[in-house]
Scaffold this active site. Structure first.
Site, PDB file in Angstrom:
ATOM      1  N   ASP A  21      33.166  48.265  40.576  1.00 36.28           N
ATOM      2  CA  ASP A  21      33.421  49.509  39.734  1.00 36.28           C
ATOM      3  C   ASP A  21      34.919  50.029  40.026  1.00 36.28           C
ATOM      4  OD1 ASP A  21      32.947  51.614  38.089  1.00 36.28           O
ATOM      5  OD2 ASP A  21      31.583  52.777  39.370  1.00 36.28           O
ATOM      6  N   ASN A  23      37.607  49.891  37.507  1.00 32.08           N
ATOM      7  CA  ASN A  23      38.683  49.253  37.118  1.00 32.08           C
ATOM      8  C   ASN A  23      39.355  50.234  36.018  1.00 32.08           C
ATOM      9  OD1 ASN A  23      37.661  47.014  37.904  1.00 32.08           O
ATOM     10  ND2 ASN A  23      36.964  46.214  36.044  1.00 32.08           N
ATOM     11  N   HIS A  38      40.458  45.879  33.980  1.00 33.83           N
ATOM     12  CA  HIS A  38      39.549  44.863  34.010  1.00 33.83           C
ATOM     13  C   HIS A  38      40.382  43.466  34.313  1.00 33.83           C
ATOM     14  CE1 HIS A  38      36.595  47.501  32.594  1.00 33.83           C
ATOM     15  NE2 HIS A  38      36.994  47.629  31.406  1.00 33.83           N
ATOM     16  N   LEU A 132      29.478  28.009  48.680  1.00 32.82           N
ATOM     17  CA  LEU A 132      29.001  29.271  48.011  1.00 32.82           C
ATOM     18  C   LEU A 132      28.197  29.231  46.490  1.00 32.82           C
ATOM     19  CD1 LEU A 132      29.263  32.465  48.321  1.00 32.82           C
ATOM     20  CD2 LEU A 132      31.618  31.971  47.184  1.00 32.82           C
ATOM     21  N   GLU A 208      20.920  46.594  52.543  1.00 32.86           N
ATOM     22  CA  GLU A 208      21.610  47.814  52.875  1.00 32.86           C
ATOM     23  C   GLU A 208      22.698  47.783  52.043  1.00 32.86           C
ATOM     24  OE1 GLU A 208      21.268  49.163  56.102  1.00 32.86           O
ATOM     25  OE2 GLU A 208      19.230  48.063  56.160  1.00 32.86           O
TER      26      GLU A 208
HETATM   27  C1  FPP Z   1      33.241  48.802  36.031  1.00 33.41           C
HETATM   28  O1  FPP Z   1      34.601  49.488  36.030  1.00 33.41           O
HETATM   29  C2  FPP Z   1      33.646  47.434  35.769  1.00 33.41           C
HETATM   30  C3  FPP Z   1      33.186  46.860  34.720  1.00 33.41           C
HETATM   31  C4  FPP Z   1      32.287  47.575  33.586  1.00 33.41           C
HETATM   32  C5  FPP Z   1      33.660  45.372  34.389  1.00 33.41           C
HETATM   33  C6  FPP Z   1      33.613  44.576  35.600  1.00 33.41           C
HETATM   34  C7  FPP Z   1      34.587  43.355  35.120  1.00 33.41           C
HETATM   35  C8  FPP Z   1      35.336  42.937  35.876  1.00 33.41           C
HETATM   36  C9  FPP Z   1      35.646  43.256  37.222  1.00 33.41           C
HETATM   37  C10 FPP Z   1      36.280  41.789  35.535  1.00 33.41           C
HETATM   38  C11 FPP Z   1      35.528  40.536  34.453  1.00 33.41           C
HETATM   39  C12 FPP Z   1      34.934  39.627  35.476  1.00 33.41           C
HETATM   40  C13 FPP Z   1      34.559  38.581  34.960  1.00 33.41           C
HETATM   41  C14 FPP Z   1      34.018  37.306  35.884  1.00 33.41           C
HETATM   42  C15 FPP Z   1      34.496  38.571  33.526  1.00 33.41           C
HETATM   43  P1  FPP Z   1      34.771  50.753  34.925  1.00 33.41           P
HETATM   44  O2  FPP Z   1      35.330  50.154  33.810  1.00 33.41           O
HETATM   45  O3  FPP Z   1      33.504  51.270  34.466  1.00 33.41           O
HETATM   46  O4  FPP Z   1      35.635  51.687  35.795  1.00 33.41           O
HETATM   47  P2  FPP Z   1      35.682  53.363  35.633  1.00 33.41           P
HETATM   48  O5  FPP Z   1      34.276  53.657  36.379  1.00 33.41           O
HETATM   49  O6  FPP Z   1      36.650  53.487  36.692  1.00 33.41           O
HETATM   50  O7  FPP Z   1      35.985  53.522  34.342  1.00 33.41           O
END
Ligand code: FPP
Length: 257
Positions: A21, A23, A38, A132, A208
């Site tokens: 979370d 990004n 992302h 893994l 945990e």
């Molecule tokens: C949450 O951050 C993240 C996501 C919904 C997407 C996660 C995706 C990746 C890390 C990259 C994709 C990985 C693969 C392998 C396809 P948010 O966008 O909700 O962040 P915010 O809460 O700060 O807005």
């Protein structure tokens, strides 16, 4: 980096699940579009996979796209789909060579055909790998997963193939998409949020939780390490009492400890 063997066996997690979370906030802090966050998140995925292999973790599950993420703007959804494509295009060969077994949990409905194909290829190509076990939760929702398992068992009962009284936790768990994967021992969520967000609801019953403030694109091997150290210091009782404890058990609250 410390190997998992350096921890006493009962202090080693076998399965680490991560809610990636932050990004969007990472991008906003840099005055960049959310997509840049992302994209940077993919580098963090690579770092965590490398660190997990180095440490010797057996299972890692990453929450990449939830059933609720379809509510995001179309452009962001398209970008995330494109990232999954790119990731498998660029990394699958190496994952295979690194003995990583890839699995994707989540619904195939709603995914574009080529993505569903990529997902199937990624699983097939790495099915014989023994290192893994890396799962991506993509188009995944814990409630949906539980409902699908219940529906599947109910159909078997309806068709006379299953005795309803034979359904127990073990059978139910093997009807989930995570069948064959042990429950997560440690669940990490980045970005300072303290929620499960429909992730591995059944499987996390005794996980945990470690919540860290780092935004996902900044997540490093060191962060993983710190979370493992915190986990190693936890006392897991699974509703019982510490085996070393000579104090009488406290009265149980609903749901136990
Ligand atoms: C949450 O951050 C993240 C996501 C919904 C997407 C996660 C995706 C990746 C890390 C990259 C994709 C990985 C693969 C392998 C396809 P948010 O966008 O909700 O962040 P915010 O809460 O700060 O807005």
């Amino acid at each position: 980096m410390t190997k998992i063997e350096a921890l006493p066996p009962e202090r080693r997690p076998s399965h680490v699940a991560i809610i990636m979370d932050g990004n969007g906030r990472w991008a906003r802090k840099r005055l960049l579009p959310r997509s840049a966050g992302h994209a940077a998140g993919i580098s963090a995925v690579r770092r965590v996979v490398a660190a997990a292999r180095e440490i010797g973790l057996q299972y890692v599950t990453l929450y990449a796209f939830s059933t609720e993420n379809w509510r995001r703007p179309k452009t962001e959804i398209a970008f995330l789909m494109g990232l999954l494509r790119q990731y498998f295009d660029s990394d699958l060969k190496q994952l295979k060579a690194d003995n990583v077994r890839v699995r994707i949990i989540g619904g195939r409905d709603g995914l574009e055909k080529d993505i569903a194909g990529l997902v199937a290829d990624a699983q097939d190509m790495t099915a014989a790998n023994t290192g893994l076990h890396l799962s991506f939760a993509f188009n995944y929702g814990g409630r949906e997963e539980i409902v699908a398992a219940a529906r599947n068992l109910a159909r078997q009962v309806r068709d006379g193939k299953l005795d309803a009284d034979a359904i127990d936790c073990t059978m139910f768990a093997s009807s989930l998409q995570t069948a064959g994967i042990p429950d997560p021992d440690l669940l990490i969520r980045t970005s300072g949020e303290h929620r499960l967000s429909n992730f591995l609801l059944w499987q996390s019953a005794y996980a945990e939780f470690v919540f860290i403030d780092t935004l996902w694109p900044d997540f490093s091997g060191e962060d993983l390490h710190k979370a493992l150290a915190e986990y190693a210091g936890r006392d897991r009782r699974f509703g019982g009492v510490d085996s070393a404890s000579d104090t009488p058990p406290r009265p149980l609250r609903a749901g136990a400890d």
